[in-house]
Write a protein that holds these residues in place. Structure first.
Motif, PDB file in Angstrom:
ATOM      1  N   ARG A  14      85.380  57.598  21.374  1.00 14.89           N
ATOM      2  CA  ARG A  14      85.396  56.202  21.936  1.00 14.89           C
ATOM      3  C   ARG A  14      85.786  55.455  21.026  1.00 14.89           C
ATOM      4  N   VAL A  15      85.870  55.676  19.570  1.00 10.07           N
ATOM      5  CA  VAL A  15      86.046  54.834  18.631  1.00 10.07           C
ATOM      6  C   VAL A  15      86.983  55.495  17.357  1.00 10.07           C
ATOM      7  N   TYR A  16      88.133  54.960  17.233  1.00 11.66           N
ATOM      8  CA  TYR A  16      89.087  55.558  16.068  1.00 11.66           C
ATOM      9  C   TYR A  16      88.739  54.306  15.009  1.00 11.66           C
ATOM     10  N   GLU A  17      88.549  55.044  13.523  1.00  5.60           N
ATOM     11  CA  GLU A  17      88.593  54.121  12.570  1.00  5.60           C
ATOM     12  C   GLU A  17      89.416  54.757  11.314  1.00  5.60           C
ATOM     13  N   ILE A  18      90.321  53.743  11.053  1.00  7.77           N
ATOM     14  CA  ILE A  18      91.644  54.343  10.010  1.00  7.77           C
ATOM     15  C   ILE A  18      91.359  53.257   8.851  1.00  7.77           C
ATOM     16  N   VAL A  19      91.541  53.698   7.600  1.00 11.20           N
ATOM     17  CA  VAL A  19      91.582  52.856   6.665  1.00 11.20           C
ATOM     18  C   VAL A  19      92.588  53.354   5.371  1.00 11.20           C
ATOM     19  N   PHE A  20      93.253  52.612   4.874  1.00  7.73           N
ATOM     20  CA  PHE A  20      94.245  52.766   3.810  1.00  7.73           C
ATOM     21  C   PHE A  20      94.155  51.645   2.795  1.00  7.73           C
ATOM     22  N   GLY A  21      93.485  51.946   1.681  1.00  8.46           N
ATOM     23  CA  GLY A  21      93.361  50.928   0.579  1.00  8.46           C
ATOM     24  C   GLY A  21      93.829  51.414  -0.719  1.00  8.46           C
TER      25      GLY A  21
ATOM     26  N   PHE B  87      95.755  45.962  -0.722  1.00 11.04           N
ATOM     27  CA  PHE B  87      95.689  46.247  -2.002  1.00 11.04           C
ATOM     28  C   PHE B  87      94.212  45.640  -2.655  1.00 11.04           C
ATOM     29  N   GLY B  88      94.159  45.816  -3.829  1.00  5.24           N
ATOM     30  CA  GLY B  88      92.970  45.449  -4.730  1.00  5.24           C
ATOM     31  C   GLY B  88      91.725  45.953  -4.236  1.00  5.24           C
ATOM     32  N   LEU B  89      91.578  47.168  -3.644  1.00  3.23           N
ATOM     33  CA  LEU B  89      90.880  48.170  -3.362  1.00  3.23           C
ATOM     34  C   LEU B  89      90.486  49.392  -4.073  1.00  3.23           C
ATOM     35  N   ALA B  90      89.385  50.176  -4.129  1.00 10.57           N
ATOM     36  CA  ALA B  90      89.296  51.304  -4.404  1.00 10.57           C
ATOM     37  C   ALA B  90      89.947  52.126  -3.625  1.00 10.57           C
ATOM     38  N   TYR B  91      90.546  53.293  -4.318  1.00 11.09           N
ATOM     39  CA  TYR B  91      91.522  53.969  -3.356  1.00 11.09           C
ATOM     40  C   TYR B  91      90.948  54.646  -2.268  1.00 11.09           C
ATOM     41  N   ARG B  92      91.235  54.596  -1.155  1.00 10.22           N
ATOM     42  CA  ARG B  92      90.776  55.393   0.234  1.00 10.22           C
ATOM     43  C   ARG B  92      91.888  55.569   1.351  1.00 10.22           C
ATOM     44  N   SER B  93      91.810  56.720   1.860  1.00  2.81           N
ATOM     45  CA  SER B  93      92.958  57.198   2.758  1.00  2.81           C
ATOM     46  C   SER B  93      92.357  58.081   3.843  1.00  2.81           C
ATOM     47  N   ALA B  94      91.619  57.382   4.716  1.00  3.29           N
ATOM     48  CA  ALA B  94      90.711  58.235   5.590  1.00  3.29           C
ATOM     49  C   ALA B  94      90.854  57.618   7.274  1.00  3.29           C
ATOM     50  N   TYR B  95      90.345  58.789   8.019  1.00  2.00           N
ATOM     51  CA  TYR B  95      89.937  58.348   9.252  1.00  2.00           C
ATOM     52  C   TYR B  95      88.854  59.192   9.988  1.00  2.00           C
TER      53      TYR B  95
END
Length: 337
Positions: free
Chosen positions: A155-162, A242-250
Motif C-alpha cells: 500500500r505504501v512505498y517509502e524511499i529515502v536517500f540523503g 544533502f545536509g543529512l546523516a547518510y541514509r539509503s533505504a526503502y
C-alpha cells in the motif's frame, strides 16, 4: 528484476573513460576490470589526472575528450562527467560509433534524453544509464517477499536517500553542471519506485505533489520530496537531500506487514545486506548474500552491446526515467533554505 551477470570469461569490450572523477576511481573502472572488460584510455581536461588513472589501472592517458573519440581502439565510452556535460559528450560518442554507458542521470532533461535515445537507435549502439543498485540481488529478495504475500497487499512505498552537505566547490552545487539534490539523489528514489513497479516499469505513476528546497546562494535544490500515486491506489513517498546523516533505504508497507532494506542503493560488494520483515506477530531479519552490483551492471552492458540486444525496451526505460524526474521537477513547489 536484473540478476547477477558477472562472467569473467564472457565477451570483452574496450572502454574509453571520459572524466576521471571519484565514482570512476572507486567503483566503475574497477568493476569494468572485474567483469573481464578492458579500459584502454582515460581522458580528462587535466593530463595529470588522466595519468593518475592510467598508472593505477593501465591503459593510455590523454588530455581532452576529443582525443579519446579520435582513437580507433575504443568500442564503448563510459561518460563519468558532471551531469550537465552528459548530453554533449554522450552524443559525440554515439556519433563516433561507440556504445555509451553514462553516469546517472543520463541527462539533465527529458529532451536531451530523447535526443540520445533517438541517436542510439539510429546508429545501432547500446546506451545505458549507470544505475547499479537494480542489479543487486537484495531487491529480488524483496520482490519475492511481496510476491509470496508475506506483507499482504503493498500500500505504501517509502524511499529515502540523503548524504551530508557537499563541500564548497563540489560540482553538485553548481547549477551550470547539472547540480542539485534531485539530479544527484532524487533520481535514485525515482528509479527505485519504478523498480518496485515491475513489470510495468513505472507505467501509470502519477506525481501528486513535490517540493524542492532551494539554496539561493548556490542556485540549486539541496533537498526535496515527492508524493506519487501508483496503479491500484498505493502511494509512493520519495525523500532526498544533502545536509543529512547518510541514509539509503526503502520500505514497502502492506496490509499485513512491512519489508525494508537499510542499504538499498550503495552496498559494497562485500556486504551481506539485511532484509527486515515486520508482521503483527513477529519481526524477522534475513541476512542476504553479498553481491557486486557495479560489476553486474557493467557485465550486463557489455553483453547487451556485444550481443546486439534489442534497444527498443531499453530506450523506453531511459525515457520513462527522465520523464518521471522531469514531472517531479515540474510539479515541485520551491522552498528556500
Amino acid at each position: 528484476m536484473p540478476k547477477s551477470t558477472i562472467d569473467p570469461n564472457g565477451p570483452r569490450l574496450r572502454f574509453g573513460v571520459l572524466g576521471c572523477g571519484d565514482i570512476a576511481w572507486r567503483n566503475t573502472v574497477p568493476a569494468i576490470q572485474r567483469c573481464g572488460a578492458e579500459v584502454v584510455v582515460f581522458a580528462s581536461r587535466s593530463g595529470d589526472r588522466a595519468r593518475r588513472f592510467a598508472d593505477r589501472f593501465g591503459g593510455a592517458a590523454v588530455e581532452g575528450y576529443e582525443r579519446l573519440l579520435a582513437r580507433t581502439d575504443v568500442d564503448a565510452v563510459y561518460v563519468a562527467l558532471p551531469t550537465g556535460l552528459h548530453h554533449t559528450w554522450a552524443r559525440r560518442a554515439l556519433e563516433s560509433g561507440r556504445h555509451v554507458l553514462a553516469e546517472k542521470p543520463l541527462t539533465a532533461t527529458l529532451d536531451e534524453a530523447a535526443d540520445l535515445v533517438r541517436l542510439a537507435a539510429q546508429r545501432g549502439r547500446w546506451l545505458a544509464e549507470n544505475f547499479t543498485f537494480p542489479y543487486h540481488s537484495q531487491h529480488t529478495a524483496v520482490q519475492k517477499v511481496i510476491a509470496d504475500g508475506e506483507i499482504g497487499r503493498p500500500r505504501v512505498y517509502e524511499i529515502v536517500f540523503g548524504i551530508p552537505a557537499r563541500p564548497d566547490g563540489d560540482i553538485r552545487n553548481d547549477p551550470e553542471l547539472g547540480g542539485g539534490a534531485l539530479l544527484d539523489l532524487g533520481v535514485y528514489t525515482a528509479r527505485a519506485i519504478r523498480l518496485m513497479c515491475e513489470p510495468a516499469d513505472g507505467a501509470g505513476l502519477e506525481v501528486a505533489g513535490a517540493t524542492l528546497n532551494i539554496d539561493p546562494a548556490l542556485g540549486v535544490d539541496v533537498a526535496g520530496s515527492a508524493l506519487l500515486g501508483l496503479p491500484g491506489g498505493a502511494t509512493g513517498h520519495l525523500s532526498f537531500g544533502f545536509g543529512l546523516a547518510y541514509r539509503s533505504a526503502y520500505a514497502v508497507w502492506g496490509s499485513e506487514g512491512r519489508v525494508s532494506l537499510q542499504r538499498a542503493f550503495t552496498p559494497p560488494a562485500s556486504l551481506r545486506p539485511v532484509l527486515r520483515l515486520e508482521r503483527q506477530d513477529r519481526v524477522e531479519e534475513r541476512t542476504l548474500p553479498a553481491d557486486d552490483q557495479h560489476a553486474n551492471v557493467v557485465a550486463a552492458f557489455v553483453r547487451a552491446a556485444v550481443d546486439g540486444a534489442p534497444f527498443g525496451p531499453q530506450g523506453e526505460s531511459l525515457l520513462r526515467q527522465a520523464a518521471l524526474v522531469q514531472r517531479i521537477r515540474g510539479t515541485a513547489k520551491p522552498s528556500f533554505a
